[in-house]
Design a protein around this motif. Structure first.
Motif, PDB file in Angstrom:
ATOM      1  N   GLY A  89       0.721  -1.244  -0.085  1.00  0.00           N
ATOM      2  CA  GLY A  89       0.008   0.075  -0.034  1.00  0.00           C
ATOM      3  C   GLY A  89       1.047   1.240  -0.118  1.00  0.00           C
ATOM      4  N   PHE A  90       1.874   1.122   0.772  1.00  0.00           N
ATOM      5  CA  PHE A  90       2.945   2.225   0.929  1.00  0.00           C
ATOM      6  C   PHE A  90       3.446   2.552  -0.646  1.00  0.00           C
ATOM      7  N   MET A  91       3.985   1.377  -1.017  1.00  0.00           N
ATOM      8  CA  MET A  91       4.707   1.583  -2.548  1.00  0.00           C
ATOM      9  C   MET A  91       3.766   2.060  -3.641  1.00  0.00           C
ATOM     10  N   VAL A  92       2.484   1.631  -3.479  1.00  0.00           N
ATOM     11  CA  VAL A  92       1.470   2.074  -4.562  1.00  0.00           C
ATOM     12  C   VAL A  92       1.127   3.549  -4.337  1.00  0.00           C
ATOM     13  N   GLY A  93       1.298   4.129  -3.004  1.00  0.00           N
ATOM     14  CA  GLY A  93       0.992   5.587  -2.706  1.00  0.00           C
ATOM     15  C   GLY A  93       2.240   6.367  -3.169  1.00  0.00           C
ATOM     16  N   TYR A  94       3.409   5.886  -2.700  1.00  0.00           N
ATOM     17  CA  TYR A  94       4.615   6.448  -3.249  1.00  0.00           C
ATOM     18  C   TYR A  94       4.910   6.413  -4.782  1.00  0.00           C
ATOM     19  N   ALA A  95       4.468   5.425  -5.458  1.00  0.00           N
ATOM     20  CA  ALA A  95       4.402   5.650  -6.974  1.00  0.00           C
ATOM     21  C   ALA A  95       3.447   6.641  -7.430  1.00  0.00           C
ATOM     22  N   ARG A  96       2.387   6.664  -6.872  1.00  0.00           N
ATOM     23  CA  ARG A  96       1.308   7.661  -7.503  1.00  0.00           C
ATOM     24  C   ARG A  96       1.986   9.017  -7.249  1.00  0.00           C
ATOM     25  N   ALA A  97       2.376   9.393  -5.883  1.00  0.00           N
ATOM     26  CA  ALA A  97       3.057  10.550  -5.654  1.00  0.00           C
ATOM     27  C   ALA A  97       4.099  11.051  -6.564  1.00  0.00           C
ATOM     28  N   LYS A  98       4.904   9.948  -7.011  1.00  0.00           N
ATOM     29  CA  LYS A  98       5.871  10.159  -8.297  1.00  0.00           C
ATOM     30  C   LYS A  98       5.374  10.172  -9.512  1.00  0.00           C
ATOM     31  N   GLY A  99       3.974  10.129  -9.838  1.00  0.00           N
ATOM     32  CA  GLY A  99       3.053  10.190 -11.169  1.00  0.00           C
ATOM     33  C   GLY A  99       3.383   8.923 -11.843  1.00  0.00           C
ATOM     34  N   LEU A 100       3.777   7.944 -11.285  1.00  0.00           N
ATOM     35  CA  LEU A 100       3.904   6.697 -12.010  1.00  0.00           C
ATOM     36  C   LEU A 100       2.722   5.797 -12.087  1.00  0.00           C
ATOM     37  N   PRO A 101       2.236   5.232 -13.207  1.00  0.00           N
ATOM     38  CA  PRO A 101       1.021   4.318 -13.403  1.00  0.00           C
ATOM     39  C   PRO A 101       1.476   3.167 -12.537  1.00  0.00           C
ATOM     40  N   VAL A 102       0.391   2.833 -12.139  1.00  0.00           N
ATOM     41  CA  VAL A 102       0.309   1.174 -11.494  1.00  0.00           C
ATOM     42  C   VAL A 102      -0.706   0.645 -11.714  1.00  0.00           C
ATOM     43  N   VAL A 103      -0.295  -0.654 -12.159  1.00  0.00           N
ATOM     44  CA  VAL A 103      -1.149  -1.744 -12.487  1.00  0.00           C
ATOM     45  C   VAL A 103      -1.295  -2.696 -11.219  1.00  0.00           C
ATOM     46  N   GLY A 104      -2.409  -2.652 -10.500  1.00  0.00           N
ATOM     47  CA  GLY A 104      -2.600  -3.820  -9.436  1.00  0.00           C
ATOM     48  C   GLY A 104      -3.169  -4.977  -9.907  1.00  0.00           C
ATOM     49  N   PHE A 105      -2.897  -6.031  -9.192  1.00  0.00           N
ATOM     50  CA  PHE A 105      -3.721  -7.356  -9.541  1.00  0.00           C
ATOM     51  C   PHE A 105      -4.059  -7.958  -8.353  1.00  0.00           C
ATOM     52  N   ARG A 106      -5.217  -8.792  -8.539  1.00  0.00           N
ATOM     53  CA  ARG A 106      -5.737  -9.412  -7.336  1.00  0.00           C
ATOM     54  C   ARG A 106      -6.112 -10.707  -7.968  1.00  0.00           C
ATOM     55  N   THR A 107      -5.591 -11.827  -7.252  1.00  0.00           N
ATOM     56  CA  THR A 107      -6.228 -13.188  -7.394  1.00  0.00           C
ATOM     57  C   THR A 107      -6.933 -13.766  -6.444  1.00  0.00           C
ATOM     58  N   ASP A 108      -6.987 -12.885  -5.131  1.00  0.00           N
ATOM     59  CA  ASP A 108      -7.667 -13.501  -4.178  1.00  0.00           C
ATOM     60  C   ASP A 108      -9.329 -13.383  -4.725  1.00  0.00           C
ATOM     61  N   CYS A 109     -10.111 -14.390  -4.104  1.00  0.00           N
ATOM     62  CA  CYS A 109     -11.514 -14.322  -4.624  1.00  0.00           C
ATOM     63  C   CYS A 109     -12.644 -13.870  -3.409  1.00  0.00           C
ATOM     64  N   ARG A 110     -11.893 -13.325  -2.295  1.00  0.00           N
ATOM     65  CA  ARG A 110     -12.774 -12.710  -1.181  1.00  0.00           C
ATOM     66  C   ARG A 110     -13.492 -11.525  -1.750  1.00  0.00           C
ATOM     67  N   PRO A 111     -14.564 -11.575  -1.414  1.00  0.00           N
ATOM     68  CA  PRO A 111     -15.398 -10.305  -1.860  1.00  0.00           C
ATOM     69  C   PRO A 111     -15.115  -8.920  -0.817  1.00  0.00           C
ATOM     70  N   SER A 112     -15.292  -7.988  -1.093  1.00  0.00           N
ATOM     71  CA  SER A 112     -14.933  -6.785  -0.312  1.00  0.00           C
ATOM     72  C   SER A 112     -15.676  -5.539  -1.260  1.00  0.00           C
ATOM     73  N   SER A 113     -15.321  -4.238  -0.935  1.00  0.00           N
ATOM     74  CA  SER A 113     -15.955  -3.030  -1.394  1.00  0.00           C
ATOM     75  C   SER A 113     -15.566  -2.819  -2.855  1.00  0.00           C
ATOM     76  N   GLU A 114     -14.574  -2.602  -3.396  1.00  0.00           N
ATOM     77  CA  GLU A 114     -14.655  -2.427  -4.847  1.00  0.00           C
ATOM     78  C   GLU A 114     -13.385  -3.412  -5.282  1.00  0.00           C
ATOM     79  N   LYS A 115     -13.903  -4.398  -6.078  1.00  0.00           N
ATOM     80  CA  LYS A 115     -12.604  -5.439  -6.523  1.00  0.00           C
ATOM     81  C   LYS A 115     -11.960  -6.011  -5.540  1.00  0.00           C
ATOM     82  N   GLY A 116     -12.473  -5.906  -4.231  1.00  0.00           N
ATOM     83  CA  GLY A 116     -11.864  -6.553  -3.082  1.00  0.00           C
ATOM     84  C   GLY A 116     -10.920  -5.555  -2.479  1.00  0.00           C
ATOM     85  N   LEU A 117     -10.853  -4.332  -2.934  1.00  0.00           N
ATOM     86  CA  LEU A 117      -9.992  -3.335  -2.397  1.00  0.00           C
ATOM     87  C   LEU A 117     -10.655  -2.252  -1.714  1.00  0.00           C
TER      88      LEU A 117
END
Length: 155
Positions: A89-117
């Motif tokens: 989570g920290f690294m995603v925020g750091y990358a966004r602050a640097k203006g970098l695109p982030v491609v997240g992936f989730r293989t977990d099948c547990r349901p949650s709010s938005e795409k499990g995130l």
């Protein structure tokens, strides 16, 4: 070995279990097979002497991770689990602050709010691939990540 003329992509992933490290390495290798001019930086592979009980090594891992993100054109983030690992989570925020695109992936099948995130992570990623996996087919996941990275990297 990283190639000087290759585009660098950083892989933000948990490093605490053998399963996480193996999945990260297999997905990274698959992405590099699909995108031969891309080097995926796997932070815990940068030094052979990583020992999770060694505070100096952990500090070095932190610094090398930030440096790896800074030198990259994009970030791939493993977002599995009931709650995304805090370092990722920290690294995603750091990358966004640097203006970098982030491609997240989730293989977990547990349901949650938005795409499990959480809302912040879901919207913090440029794209999220949700591919619950029961067949351990890493190449299909790597191909989806590579396809998603292409337009973001312009490769």
């Amino acid at each position: 070995m990283l190639e000087a003329n290759h585009t660098k992509v950083f892989f933000a992933a948990p490093l605490y279990t053998l399963q996480d490290r193996m999945m990260c390495r297999m997905v990274a290798k698959g992405v590099m097979n699909w995108l031969p001019n891309v080097d995926v930086i796997v932070p815990f592979d940068s030094r052979a002497q990583w020992h999770l009980k060694n505070r100096k090594a952990l500090g070095l891992l932190f610094e090398e991770s930030l440096d790896g993100i800074t030198k990259s054109k994009a970030v791939i983030a493993m977002l599995d689990g009931p709650d995304v690992e805090s370092g990722v989570g920290f690294m995603v925020g750091y990358a966004r602050a640097k203006g970098l695109p982030v491609v997240g992936f989730r293989t977990d099948c547990r349901p949650s709010s938005e795409k499990g995130l959480s809302v912040m992570l879901n919207h913090g990623c440029s794209a999220v691939i949700h591919q619950p996996m029961f067949d351990n087919y890493y190449l299909a996941l790597a191909k989806d990540i590579a396809r998603t990275l292409c337009p973001l990297l312009k490769v």
